[in-house]
Scaffold this motif. Sequence first.
Motif: not given
Length: 526
Positions: A443-455, A462-477
């Motif tokens: 739920k928390s090992a991946f994080e996204i940076c959320c900004t008001e503008e492109k920078k 501001k970093w927010l948790p990015a929970p895993t949704m699904q995964w496969g042989e070579r990918y994580v979503q």
Amino acid sequence: MYTRLVLCFLSVAVRLNTADEFRFASYYGDHMVLQKAPERAVLWGYGANGSKVSVTVTSGEEQGSRAEKAAYVQNGVWRITLDPVQAGGPYDVIAVLQGSADPPVTLTDVLFGDVWLCGGQSNMAYTLSQVFNASDEQALAPEYKHVRIFMAALEVSNEPLMDLPRAALAWSVPSPELLGGPAFTHFSAVCWLFGRYLYQVLGYPVGLVESCWGGTPVEAWSSPQALHKCGLEKQEEVDSSYLYIPGTLPHLLEGMSQFMVAWKNSVLWNAMIHPLLNMTIKGAVWYQGESNTRYHLDKYSCSFPTMIDDWRAAFHLGSGGQTAPDFPFGFVQISTNVRSSRSEGFPLLRWHQTAEYGFAPNPRMKNTFMAVALDLPDDKSPWGSIHPRDKQDVAYRLTLGARAVAYGEKGVSFQGPFPDSVQLIGDSINITYNQPVSVTPTKSAFEICCTEEKKPCNGSSKWLPAPTMQWGERYVQVSVSRCESVVSGLRYAWSDWPCEFKACPVYSADRGLPAPPFTLNRWPQP
């Protein structure tokens, strides 16, 4: 600059040959390992000016001897480069001062193999008696009589020394007693285990030279020339608060003044590395960085790679070209310290250890290899959580890197998974890895940076948790649905203590190697 080896006339310095004493330099001795062919080992020592020294290498099974090498003593020092010798032994190395009544000086039980230098701070100084299953590990020592150990004593100098002032442990055949010394005062567990695992693969002798000091920053191990390249040539007054890192037991910092002396720029380079430059070595392994989480942290992405470059150039020149100019250099990406810490010191230091690539080798740090250790936390360590007891996995991961990078062994996996591509698609990010992965949802090992503008993003963003949704042989979503504005960055395992013991979310498919941490800016700095 390294051709002029400066002798320092200090009470703690080298025993100068004021009486023209004929002898080898301080770090040669019985039971030692010299670098094998195709490189050529360098021997040197002291004698009376103008006299001629000859050296032969003989085997007890041979009636004759190998070709004799000779040199004249100049400025009180003689130096001989042997012809290449294949791995094996034991040999006697005999030095004779020709035309003199001085008896020959003989080194006995000498092996030829690969010589590795082990450096760093307390996690490298951490003794085998402190690891998990210490008694079992020590009991194995007699089975590895062809892995030899040497340990430089703790010394400082304000000027480069030509020879080691003294040895804490002369060259020795390993024994349970020698490897079971008191905590942080005897031979390195990581160095020993690395050499032992390597010997199991190579099948020929391995020499281990330990030169490390607990609690020290990279600046103390760097030459003035290297520090100048990173803008660190000016010596700062060291605040004693730098010496205490949370998680370190207070008793380990007894003798504060001694630690503060060892923090000065170049003092350990001068006393504990510079004297070894004439030695022909195969490579080096390094475990250091914790001290720099609080001291010149922002400079470590320069100071550490530059130190590696500088050591390589210095050993190549000092050995007369016998040590490779790009010799393999392995290092441990630092483990953990304080659970639930919000400090960025440890994650940033890990990132800077890789010159901000996240993996090794990389374009800035060629011919290097890295052991990731952030999945080996130990909050029950008697020596503080900053000193985890599992040094076996650390050494094994280093050995994998050495096999692949230093020895070119094909098919050896030594790097954990790292992103090949990252794509933002709707409310999710797809992370495609460079190899098959084993994934545990998080739920928390991946994080996204959320900004008001492109920078660009940084630690204060501001970093927010990015929970895993699904995964496969070579990918994580992972999900980005919590960000209601602009997704400007992604990071993984970006904390002091990102996971429990061997329980990080992403590993290689066989779960042997953890994915290293990373941080990615969608809009990098201009």
